[in-house]
Enzyme design. Structure first.
Site, PDB file in Angstrom:
ATOM      1  N   GLY A 169      29.736  36.897  38.700  1.00  0.00           N
ATOM      2  CA  GLY A 169      29.683  38.282  39.162  1.00  0.00           C
ATOM      3  C   GLY A 169      29.200  39.201  38.056  1.00  0.00           C
ATOM      4  O   GLY A 169      29.573  40.372  37.982  1.00  0.00           O
ATOM      5  N   ALA A 170      28.344  38.655  37.192  1.00  0.00           N
ATOM      6  CA  ALA A 170      27.950  39.373  35.968  1.00  0.00           C
ATOM      7  C   ALA A 170      27.134  40.629  36.243  1.00  0.00           C
ATOM      8  O   ALA A 170      27.024  41.496  35.374  1.00  0.00           O
ATOM      9  CB  ALA A 170      27.181  38.431  35.045  1.00  0.00           C
TER      10      ALA A 170
ATOM     11  N   ARG B 223      36.684  43.467  49.727  1.00  0.00           N
ATOM     12  CA  ARG B 223      37.251  43.617  51.067  1.00  0.00           C
ATOM     13  C   ARG B 223      36.534  44.743  51.798  1.00  0.00           C
ATOM     14  O   ARG B 223      36.385  45.840  51.262  1.00  0.00           O
ATOM     15  CB  ARG B 223      38.735  43.955  50.922  1.00  0.00           C
ATOM     16  CG  ARG B 223      39.483  43.967  52.216  1.00  0.00           C
ATOM     17  CD  ARG B 223      40.955  43.935  51.894  1.00  0.00           C
ATOM     18  NE  ARG B 223      41.766  44.101  53.074  1.00  0.00           N
ATOM     19  CZ  ARG B 223      43.080  43.891  53.068  1.00  0.00           C
ATOM     20  NH1 ARG B 223      43.681  43.560  51.960  1.00  0.00           N
ATOM     21  NH2 ARG B 223      43.781  44.047  54.169  1.00  0.00           N
TER      22      ARG B 223
ATOM     23  N   ASN C  93      36.703  34.431  50.034  1.00  0.00           N
ATOM     24  CA  ASN C  93      36.680  34.295  48.577  1.00  0.00           C
ATOM     25  C   ASN C  93      37.194  32.942  48.122  1.00  0.00           C
ATOM     26  O   ASN C  93      36.712  32.393  47.135  1.00  0.00           O
ATOM     27  CB  ASN C  93      37.461  35.432  47.917  1.00  0.00           C
ATOM     28  CG  ASN C  93      36.629  36.704  47.867  1.00  0.00           C
ATOM     29  OD1 ASN C  93      35.407  36.632  47.837  1.00  0.00           O
ATOM     30  ND2 ASN C  93      37.271  37.832  47.881  1.00  0.00           N
TER      31      ASN C  93
ATOM     32  N   GLN D 166      33.148  26.430  42.588  1.00  0.00           N
ATOM     33  CA  GLN D 166      33.188  26.743  41.155  1.00  0.00           C
ATOM     34  C   GLN D 166      34.129  25.798  40.417  1.00  0.00           C
ATOM     35  O   GLN D 166      33.815  25.352  39.314  1.00  0.00           O
ATOM     36  CB  GLN D 166      33.575  28.213  40.937  1.00  0.00           C
ATOM     37  CG  GLN D 166      32.446  29.147  41.414  1.00  0.00           C
ATOM     38  CD  GLN D 166      32.698  30.612  41.145  1.00  0.00           C
ATOM     39  OE1 GLN D 166      33.787  31.005  40.725  1.00  0.00           O
ATOM     40  NE2 GLN D 166      31.706  31.442  41.405  1.00  0.00           N
TER      41      GLN D 166
ATOM     42  N   ASP E 165      47.746  45.141  34.911  1.00  0.00           N
ATOM     43  CA  ASP E 165      49.044  45.654  35.361  1.00  0.00           C
ATOM     44  C   ASP E 165      49.972  45.892  34.170  1.00  0.00           C
ATOM     45  O   ASP E 165      50.680  46.896  34.114  1.00  0.00           O
ATOM     46  CB  ASP E 165      49.681  44.655  36.342  1.00  0.00           C
ATOM     47  CG  ASP E 165      48.736  44.304  37.479  1.00  0.00           C
ATOM     48  OD1 ASP E 165      48.284  45.234  38.160  1.00  0.00           O
ATOM     49  OD2 ASP E 165      48.426  43.117  37.662  1.00  0.00           O
TER      50      ASP E 165
ATOM     51  N   HIS F 223      49.286  39.198  41.420  1.00  0.00           N
ATOM     52  CA  HIS F 223      48.510  40.406  41.118  1.00  0.00           C
ATOM     53  C   HIS F 223      48.231  41.104  42.448  1.00  0.00           C
ATOM     54  O   HIS F 223      47.214  40.867  43.101  1.00  0.00           O
ATOM     55  CB  HIS F 223      47.193  40.077  40.409  1.00  0.00           C
ATOM     56  CG  HIS F 223      46.282  41.265  40.329  1.00  0.00           C
ATOM     57  ND1 HIS F 223      46.556  42.365  39.551  1.00  0.00           N
ATOM     58  CD2 HIS F 223      45.122  41.548  40.966  1.00  0.00           C
ATOM     59  CE1 HIS F 223      45.605  43.258  39.713  1.00  0.00           C
ATOM     60  NE2 HIS F 223      44.726  42.797  40.571  1.00  0.00           N
TER      61      HIS F 223
HETATM   62  P1  NAI Z   1      31.583  44.173  42.280  1.00  0.00           P
HETATM   63  O1  NAI Z   1      31.472  44.048  43.755  1.00  0.00           O
HETATM   64  O2  NAI Z   1      31.012  45.337  41.570  1.00  0.00           O
HETATM   65  O3  NAI Z   1      30.929  42.869  41.606  1.00  0.00           O
HETATM   66  C1  NAI Z   1      31.171  41.589  42.065  1.00  0.00           C
HETATM   67  C2  NAI Z   1      29.951  40.771  41.787  1.00  0.00           C
HETATM   68  O4  NAI Z   1      30.254  39.419  42.143  1.00  0.00           O
HETATM   69  C3  NAI Z   1      28.714  41.173  42.569  1.00  0.00           C
HETATM   70  O5  NAI Z   1      27.634  41.417  41.679  1.00  0.00           O
HETATM   71  C4  NAI Z   1      28.449  39.973  43.477  1.00  0.00           C
HETATM   72  O6  NAI Z   1      27.063  39.744  43.678  1.00  0.00           O
HETATM   73  C5  NAI Z   1      29.088  38.865  42.675  1.00  0.00           C
HETATM   74  N1  NAI Z   1      29.449  37.678  43.473  1.00  0.00           N
HETATM   75  C6  NAI Z   1      29.888  37.619  44.748  1.00  0.00           C
HETATM   76  N2  NAI Z   1      30.050  36.349  45.132  1.00  0.00           N
HETATM   77  C7  NAI Z   1      29.734  35.583  44.064  1.00  0.00           C
HETATM   78  C8  NAI Z   1      29.682  34.190  43.830  1.00  0.00           C
HETATM   79  N3  NAI Z   1      29.990  33.317  44.816  1.00  0.00           N
HETATM   80  N4  NAI Z   1      29.306  33.748  42.619  1.00  0.00           N
HETATM   81  C9  NAI Z   1      28.952  34.612  41.634  1.00  0.00           C
HETATM   82  N5  NAI Z   1      28.964  35.944  41.805  1.00  0.00           N
HETATM   83  C10 NAI Z   1      29.350  36.420  42.998  1.00  0.00           C
HETATM   84  O7  NAI Z   1      33.130  43.994  41.940  1.00  0.00           O
HETATM   85  P2  NAI Z   1      33.930  44.345  40.601  1.00  0.00           P
HETATM   86  O8  NAI Z   1      34.375  45.740  40.648  1.00  0.00           O
HETATM   87  O9  NAI Z   1      33.120  43.878  39.436  1.00  0.00           O
HETATM   88  O10 NAI Z   1      35.215  43.426  40.802  1.00  0.00           O
HETATM   89  C11 NAI Z   1      35.118  42.024  40.813  1.00  0.00           C
HETATM   90  C12 NAI Z   1      36.425  41.412  41.284  1.00  0.00           C
HETATM   91  O11 NAI Z   1      37.472  41.672  40.358  1.00  0.00           O
HETATM   92  C13 NAI Z   1      36.917  41.931  42.635  1.00  0.00           C
HETATM   93  O12 NAI Z   1      37.405  40.824  43.380  1.00  0.00           O
HETATM   94  C14 NAI Z   1      38.088  42.812  42.257  1.00  0.00           C
HETATM   95  O13 NAI Z   1      39.035  42.903  43.300  1.00  0.00           O
HETATM   96  C15 NAI Z   1      38.640  42.063  41.081  1.00  0.00           C
HETATM   97  N6  NAI Z   1      39.507  42.837  40.190  1.00  0.00           N
HETATM   98  C16 NAI Z   1      40.597  42.190  39.672  1.00  0.00           C
HETATM   99  C17 NAI Z   1      41.445  42.837  38.817  1.00  0.00           C
HETATM  100  C18 NAI Z   1      42.644  42.145  38.271  1.00  0.00           C
HETATM  101  O14 NAI Z   1      43.450  42.812  37.623  1.00  0.00           O
HETATM  102  N7  NAI Z   1      42.842  40.861  38.453  1.00  0.00           N
HETATM  103  C19 NAI Z   1      41.212  44.232  38.433  1.00  0.00           C
HETATM  104  C20 NAI Z   1      40.016  44.806  38.992  1.00  0.00           C
HETATM  105  C21 NAI Z   1      39.201  44.112  39.850  1.00  0.00           C
END
Ligand code: NAI
Length: 330
Positions: free
Chosen positions: A11-12, A92, A105, A112, A159, A187
């Protein structure tokens, strides 16, 4: 001179990726004398945007960056990597049930996990950030045959950091005075930031902040709802603070934990504190720089136990919702 570490980020081209990869390349994750090669993994439609990220990485002229591998191919992406930071996932959308999101997801983490087992370096460690991160991590671990279970982590550090910030603000202290913050469970809004065992300047939080109702109600809700509050204010979900928590998580695992402090990260339960073995649950963790362990023997009162239990129940529900992805052999 150290040979480069290979670090995969999925998701880079996303929001978190845009903050995270530059900080890794700048040396903030592995230190100022450790070169890195970044493996940037995206889905096909995001490859043009990823190319822009690659161009900007080049334009930073980072001394520690010894290569970039942008790809949509998992075998190429995870080849020889020492760390796999699994950020990519599908957000979502309106009208989508949690079960749908878990299924969509969850599938990502089957492939992976398999590719990591096939291709990654023998010392690979995996941190899952993409939500629902605990259950995605469980799926990844299940399908990464041969990779030891103690190499899998899901991120609850944001968190922890949010909880520390709220306690510091309430006590009128700097955030660095707040230590020993354990986040327990999933989480998700059910996670429990354990203010009873946390300390401010070494003193138990309930002694420093005597306003018990604030701790039991406002504090917990503020931390649990912080992600939603950021979305409301920014129109986009937490990204820079999430990337920062990724950096903190990895640093805390590869550096000895100072003093008698601890940090929070979700790991595969060994049955500690009565939490079912095999679940990916957040615990207080200490590291010696190479291996880590769950801090044993922390006192938990009825209030804490009830909250941890509720979050663990949610983890079991999530596991049940993706049971199809966990029964198939790896
Ligand atoms: P985003 O939507 O901006 O970026 C996600 C990226 O992942 C997109 O560029 C997309 O093309 C890519 N992607 C989708 N499916 C993929 C796959 N099969 N293989 C490789 N890349 C793929 O989202 P953002 O804001 O960067 O967040 C990413 C994730 O992190 C979300 O699931 C979010 O809920 C989660 N998150 C988790 C946190 C935590 O504390 N654990 C905190 C904040 C976000």
């Amino acid at each position: 001179k150290k040979s480069p570490l290979r670090v995969a980020v999925t998701g880079a081209a996303g929001q978190i990726g845009y903050s995270l990869v530059f900080r890794i390349a700048a040396g903030e994750m592995f230190g100022p004398d450790q070169p890195v090669i970044l493996h940037l993994i995206e889905i096909e439609p995001a490859l043009p945007a990823l190319q822009g990220v690659v161009m900007e990485l080049e334009d930073c002229a980072f001394p520690l960056l010894h290569g970039v591998v942008p790809t949509a191919d998992l075998d190429e992406g995870f080849k020889d990597v020492n760390w796999a930071l699994l950020v990519g996932s599908v957000p979502r959308k309106a009208g989508m049930e949690r079960k749908d999101l878990l299924g969509i997801n969850g599938k990502i983490f089957v492939g992976q996990g398999q590719a990591i087992a096939r291709r990654a370096a023998s010392d690979v460690r995996v941190l899952v950030v993409g939500n629902p991160c605990n259950t995605n991590c469980l799926i990844c671990m299940h399908h990464a045959a041969g990779v030891p279970r103690d190499r899998f982590f899901a991120m609850t550090r944001l968190d922890e950091n949010r909880a520390k910030a709220q306690l510091a603000r309430k006590a009128g202290e700097h955030v660095s005075a707040v230590t020993h913050m354990a986040v327990w469970g999933n989480h998700s809004p059910t996670m429990f930031p354990d203010f009873f065992n946390a300390r401010i300047h070494g003193r138990p939080v309930p002694e420093v902040i005597s306003h018990r109702e604030w701790l039991e109600k406002d504090f917990l809700t503020t931390v649990q709802q912080r992600g939603a509050a950021v979305i409301k204010a920014r129109g986009a979900s937490s990204a820079a603070s999430a990337a920062n928590a990724v950096i903190d998580t990895v640093r805390s695992l590869i550096q000895p934990t100072p003093g008698d402090d601890w940090h929070s990260v979700a790991v595969c339960s060994d049955g500690s504190y009565g939490i079912e073995p095999g679940l990916i649950c957040s615990f207080p963790i200490r590291s010696d720089g190479r291996s880590w362990h769950i801090v044993p023997g922390l006192p938990l009162n009825d209030f804490s136990r009830a909250r941890i239990q509720a979050s663990v129940e949610e983890l079991k529900e999530e596991r049940a919702m993706v049971s199809e992805l966990l029964t198939r052999s790896a």
